[in-house]
Scaffold this motif. Structure first.
Motif, PDB file in Angstrom:
ATOM      1  N   SER A   1      47.403 -45.057 -25.305  1.00  0.00           N
ATOM      2  CA  SER A   1      46.357 -45.999 -24.934  1.00  0.00           C
ATOM      3  C   SER A   1      46.294 -46.205 -23.426  1.00  0.00           C
ATOM      4  N   ALA A   2      45.084 -46.478 -22.943  1.00  0.00           N
ATOM      5  CA  ALA A   2      44.897 -46.854 -21.535  1.00  0.00           C
ATOM      6  C   ALA A   2      45.318 -48.312 -21.361  1.00  0.00           C
TER       7      ALA A   2
ATOM      8  N   GLY B   1      43.592 -41.561 -16.322  1.00  0.00           N
ATOM      9  CA  GLY B   1      43.077 -41.769 -17.665  1.00  0.00           C
ATOM     10  C   GLY B   1      43.856 -42.771 -18.483  1.00  0.00           C
ATOM     11  N   PHE B   2      44.920 -43.312 -17.915  1.00  0.00           N
ATOM     12  CA  PHE B   2      45.772 -44.238 -18.661  1.00  0.00           C
ATOM     13  C   PHE B   2      45.645 -45.673 -18.181  1.00  0.00           C
ATOM     14  N   THR B   3      44.596 -45.960 -17.429  1.00  0.00           N
ATOM     15  CA  THR B   3      44.312 -47.325 -17.020  1.00  0.00           C
ATOM     16  C   THR B   3      42.811 -47.585 -17.081  1.00  0.00           C
ATOM     17  N   THR B   4      42.470 -48.795 -17.466  1.00  0.00           N
ATOM     18  CA  THR B   4      41.078 -49.227 -17.413  1.00  0.00           C
ATOM     19  C   THR B   4      40.824 -50.020 -16.130  1.00  0.00           C
TER      20      THR B   4
END
Length: 263
Positions: free
Chosen positions: A198-199, A225-228
């Protein structure tokens, strides 16, 4: 002004975290997780580089240093669960997670767990160092079936992280190999399903050495891609263990990446 080096203690008498005494009233908390085979002492130089408003804590995993007589763990989730429990015993305060190499893998999983189960302890920033993003194909599985001599030789050739004096002393190497083997099994067999990757809602700062063969600078961008939230990266001179060459520069860059209210 930076704090001078201090004696290190375990908060609340626990085994999983250690850091400089007298920092428990600090404004925010920095939790560091070392590389495979590494102990809390690898972050000792950070004591004098972080101010008195930073509660510096370093993960001390079984099988090394003060926990040398305990068998090392070779799976990610038991380590992450124990670290999350240890953090849960601390008073909540703004927290930053930093992990190098294997420690970055553990820091990401720890961030996920804290955000899901204890949001008040969730990180305000995840800093990952010398590690490709989760889900990257492992290049270490060939190590798992090697005998001790070949295993030690392969680590020395690939990582330049085993001192020559240790390599030259078979008896001493035999003492450290079980922990190294457990750590590398943990890394090699870390294969999360895509749905588990998940991000995170916190920013990520990805750091690495320009000559790192195991986490090349261009691969660090995959952490985006692993953070919003915000993503930044920083590249330093050196290879996989670049952060030992100029810890002051690494800490300074980490501090520059903090959320505004923690600076």
């Amino acid at each position: 002004m930076h704090a001078t080096a201090n004696r290190w203690v375990q908060p609340a008498g626990q085994r999983w975290l250690t850091g400089p005494a007298g920092r428990d009233l600090a404004r925010w908390r920095l939790i560091c997780i070392p590389h495979a085979g590494g102990g809390a002492s690898s972050f000792r130089p950070w004591d004098a580089l972080t101010g008195s408003d930073v509660e510096l804590l370093v993960a001390q995993l079984p099988g090394r240093e003060s926990r040398f007589r305990e068998p090392a763990l070779d799976r990610v989730q038991p380590v992450v669960a124990a670290l999350a429990d240890a953090i849960g015993l601390l008073a909540p305060k703004p927290t930053v997670l930093f992990g190098h190499s294997m420690g970055a893998m553990l820091a990401y999983e720890l961030a996920r767990r804290l955000i899901q189960t204890a949001p008040a302890q969730g990180p305000r920033l995840l800093a990952v160092s010398g590690r490709t993003p989760p889900g990257s194909r492992s290049t270490l599985k060939d190590l798992l079936g090697m005998d001790d001599d070949d295993f030690a030789r392969a680590l020395s050739e690939r990582y330049d992280g085993i001192p020559a004096a240790l390599m030259a002393d078979p008896a001493l190497m035999a003492v450290f190999l079980p922990t190294l083997r457990a750590d590398f099994r943990m890394v090699a067999e870390y294969e999360p399903k895509p749905a588990e990757l998940s991000a995170l809602p916190c920013p990520i700062l990805a750091m690495g050495g320009i000559d790192d063969r195991h986490a090349a600078p261009e691969t660090l961008a995959g952490w985006q891609g692993f953070t919003t939230a915000r993503f930044d990266s920083a590249i330093f001179p050196g290879g996989h263990f670049y952060l030992g060459s100029d810890p002051a520069a690494v800490v300074a860059r980490l501090m520059a990446g903090l959320p505004d209210d923690l600076r």
